[in-house]
Every structure is written in structure tokens, then in C-alpha cells.
Write a protein that holds these residues in place. Structure first.
Motif, PDB file in Angstrom:
ATOM      1  N   UNK A  35      -2.596  21.804  -2.315  1.00 63.60           N
ATOM      2  CA  UNK A  35      -3.485  21.695  -3.500  1.00 63.60           C
ATOM      3  C   UNK A  35      -2.892  20.262  -4.887  1.00 63.60           C
ATOM      4  N   UNK A  36      -1.757  19.756  -4.502  1.00 62.52           N
ATOM      5  CA  UNK A  36      -1.095  19.230  -5.075  1.00 62.52           C
ATOM      6  C   UNK A  36      -1.306  17.590  -4.959  1.00 62.52           C
ATOM      7  N   UNK A  44       1.302  -1.210  -0.333  1.00 53.16           N
ATOM      8  CA  UNK A  44       0.088  -0.204  -0.153  1.00 53.16           C
ATOM      9  C   UNK A  44       0.715   1.286  -0.131  1.00 53.16           C
ATOM     10  N   UNK A  45       1.795   1.031   0.534  1.00 54.91           N
ATOM     11  CA  UNK A  45       2.451   2.214   0.574  1.00 54.91           C
ATOM     12  C   UNK A  45       3.517   2.472  -0.580  1.00 54.91           C
ATOM     13  N   UNK A  46       3.827   1.453  -1.625  1.00 48.12           N
ATOM     14  CA  UNK A  46       4.385   2.022  -2.706  1.00 48.12           C
ATOM     15  C   UNK A  46       3.202   2.233  -3.457  1.00 48.12           C
ATOM     16  N   UNK A  47       1.974   1.598  -3.544  1.00 54.47           N
ATOM     17  CA  UNK A  47       0.516   2.881  -4.414  1.00 54.47           C
ATOM     18  C   UNK A  47       0.400   2.940  -4.047  1.00 54.47           C
ATOM     19  N   UNK A  48       0.920   4.228  -2.765  1.00 56.30           N
ATOM     20  CA  UNK A  48       0.315   5.188  -2.511  1.00 56.30           C
ATOM     21  C   UNK A  48       1.474   6.684  -2.904  1.00 56.30           C
ATOM     22  N   UNK A  49       2.359   6.779  -2.328  1.00 58.61           N
ATOM     23  CA  UNK A  49       3.782   7.106  -3.479  1.00 58.61           C
ATOM     24  C   UNK A  49       3.528   6.800  -5.229  1.00 58.61           C
ATOM     25  N   UNK A  50       3.374   5.584  -5.570  1.00 61.34           N
ATOM     26  CA  UNK A  50       3.161   5.879  -7.051  1.00 61.34           C
ATOM     27  C   UNK A  50       1.628   7.322  -7.681  1.00 61.34           C
ATOM     28  N   UNK A  51       1.137   7.016  -6.408  1.00 61.24           N
ATOM     29  CA  UNK A  51      -0.130   8.065  -6.890  1.00 61.24           C
ATOM     30  C   UNK A  51       0.459   9.896  -6.734  1.00 61.24           C
ATOM     31  N   UNK A  52       1.352   9.658  -5.659  1.00 63.68           N
ATOM     32  CA  UNK A  52       1.666  11.139  -5.025  1.00 63.68           C
ATOM     33  C   UNK A  52       2.703  11.468  -6.418  1.00 63.68           C
ATOM     34  N   UNK A  53       3.377  10.533  -7.093  1.00 64.24           N
ATOM     35  CA  UNK A  53       4.664  11.112  -7.979  1.00 64.24           C
ATOM     36  C   UNK A  53       3.479  11.108  -9.625  1.00 64.24           C
ATOM     37  N   UNK A  54       2.636  10.366  -9.697  1.00 67.53           N
ATOM     38  CA  UNK A  54       1.893  11.041 -10.761  1.00 67.53           C
ATOM     39  C   UNK A  54       1.130  12.097 -10.277  1.00 67.53           C
TER      40      UNK A  54
END
Lengths: 192, 192
Positions: free
Chosen positions: A80-81, A51-61
Motif C-alpha cells: 500500500x505504501x 529518473x532513478x533519483x527522482x523515483x527514489x525521492x518519490x518513494x522516500x516522500x
């Protein structure tokens, strides 16, 4: 193996967005990818880490270039980002807030907010708590917006007021910034 | 029938506290109570409405007498009561924030915060947004605290920092109150 890790995260993002956080299990992911659960555990020792990796992917996108100069404008840009990155995927706010609470990912926004406050010369004792207060406001507001929107689009019966009142993100953020400005170094207290 | 409704809510609170929000389904509740699902739907037309009643029950159980006089002390009292009521039951923060977002329950804290701000003479335009900003902060902070605590007690591996940093509720709340104080009517801007 590197290739596989990215594939797993990519597919996990899709499962999240199509079916929601409750459906994002190691078992489901394995069956969608045609992998044994052990192959997933090779890359991600626990669901929390995945889940940590998925969250970081969402934030990176969701990353956008930075333009603002003043400390308060920089904070607004970062908040806002974060909000928009979470809103872009189903259950994004729930996921990112959960991962942040676990301390196993999604630490980027907190670090950026701390950096902005430190750059502006805020007292060390306020840098951490100021960043976290902004973060808690953003998580609380965005979770509400997203929950109401998703319930509405799923056809769930919700209260009439629920969708109307979620448009005050900028006003609430402004109040928190006013509170921070009281503690800003002399000469930086007036907000633009 | 009145008797049955209270029994259903009472049992739902117990299922929530023992097994968490994801386990609180109409089907499970029916089987625990030896009732047909239709008997539950008689009282609660949807799961959203049931969750609303459970959230209101948690908040009612957490009610404490009020003592404070000044507007900021009154807000602190109400925010702490809300936080503690949510922390007292497993997944309480997740449940109450979700129900509030649906607009089908858990409206009491928002109404009390609005009343305090209106009593203090805040401009009408700030009463609603001020109450909601406090609420979003409380939801965001308490969700984090509870998620970290529950993961720790479930034996999940979480980041070292996750449990240490959740003790700053009063500091964050103070920052939001400082922001509100900037907009307080003349003569009420200095906080005790």
C-alpha cells in the motif's frame, strides 16, 4: 555541489508532477533551473540515472512508519505504501516501474518485500520471486488506476467502466498473498 | 473508407514498432500516409481510440489456437499469449496496458480470463478480480521485461541485474494461480 544535486531532483519532481514523464527532459530541467545541460550531467551521467533519483525521492516522500507484525500484514503495508507513493505524483507508477526495470533505482520496495518473506522463513527460492510477483501486481494495478484517473481529469474521453473497476487493489493483493501462503512455512499458512 | 481504416492501423503499428509509443502521433501518421489529419479523425475521433485499434491489432496478430483443458492450464495459455503478443512489438506492453486502462480497447484478454474462471465454476465475486489480478501481474512483468530489453538494445546503460531477473514469468504466474486455486470449487483445487 551537494546543494545543487538536491535542487535538481526537487525541480525534476515538480516538472514530473506538473507536466508528466514525457516532459521531464535534461534540456527542460536545465532551462527551468538556469543551468547548462553540462551542469546537470555533472550530477547525473544519464537521464536514466536522473529518473532513478527522482523515483527514489518519490518513494522516500511516501515512507510511513511500520506497525504490522504478521508477515502478510507487513506485505500489505509495504504494498500500500508503494502504491500510494506512486499515486501521489503524476505518472508516478510509470516512472517507478520504468526505473525499477532499468535497475538504476526504486529497488527499496523489492528489498523490503524480500526481507519480510525471508523473516517469515519462506524458502530461499521463493523470496525473490514472491517479492517480484507482488511488485508486478502493484505496478500493473497502480499504472491502470493512475492512467484512468489522469485521463479522466485531463478530460480525455475514456470508457465508462474504466474508472469504476480500479477499486479492487486489496482483493487482488489478497489473491497473491493466498498464493504465497500456500508456500509459507508450516504454522504460518493461515492468514490473519 | 474501410480500406483506409485498415491502412491507418497498419501504418500505426509500423510507426510504433520502428519508433516507439511516444512517436505515434496523429500528425506523424498523417504525414507518413500523405493524409490530412482530418482524414484520420474521420476514422478515429481521438488518439485514444486510435491507440485502442492498434492494441487490438497487436493482440489479434498474437492469437494462437487453444489446446489446454484444465482451468489453470487454460489461464497459463492465455497469459503467455498476451505476454508474447505485447513483447512482439516495441512498447507493446506500455500500449496495451494504457489502452486497457482507458477502457477503449484491449478488453479481449480480460474477457477470456473471466470466461475461463466462470467455466471452472469460480464464485461470481472472484471471476472479475481473478481475471484482473492475472492481467495486472502480466502487465507488470511484461512491462519490466520489455523496458529492460529495449533499453539494453538501444545501448542505454542499465543495471547489471536488470536483464538477468526478468526470466521468472512462469514462477510468478504460478504463485497467482496458487492463490486462485485456494478459492476454486471443491474438486478443482489441486493444480496439474
Amino acid at each position: 555541489m551537494r546543494h545543487h544535486r538536491d535542487d535538481i531532483v526537487e525541480r525534476a519532481v515538480r516538472v514530473l508532477d506538473d507536466h508528466g514523464l514525457a516532459s521531464l527532459t535534461m534540456r527542460r530541467l536545465g532551462s527551468e533551473l538556469g543551468l547548462q545541460a553540462s551542469a546537470i550531467y555533472h550530477h547525473f551521467p544519464s537521464k536514466q540515472v536522473l529518473l532513478g533519483a527522482v523515483a527514489d525521492e518519490l518513494l522516500a516522500r511516501g515512507r510511513r512508519p511500520r506497525a504490522a507484525g504478521a508477515w502478510d500484514d507487513r506485505l500489505v503495508e509495504a504494498c500500500y505504501e508503494l502504491r500510494d507513493a506512486m499515486l501521489a505524483y503524476r505518472d508516478g507508477a510509470d516512472l517507478v516501474a520504468t526505473v525499477y526495470a532499468f535497475g538504476l533505482g526504486a529497488q527499496g520496495p523489492a528489498e523490503e518485500l524480500e526481507e519480510i518473506l525471508a523473516d517469515a522463513g519462506f524458502d530461499e527460492s521463493l523470496v525473490g520471486v514472491g517479492a517480484r510477483t507482488l511488485l508486478h501486481f502493484v505496478f500493473g494495478h497502480t499504472f491502470e488506476e493512475q492512467t484512468a484517473m489522469q485521463a479522466g481529469s485531463d478530460g480525455a474521453v475514456i470508457g465508462d467502466a474504466a474508472l469504476d473497476r480500479t477499486g479492487d487493489f486489496d482483493l487482488g493483493l489478497g489473491l497473491v498473498l493466498d498464493g504465497l501462503a500456500v508456500h509459507a512455512p508450516a504454522g504460518r499458512r493461515v492468514r490473519g
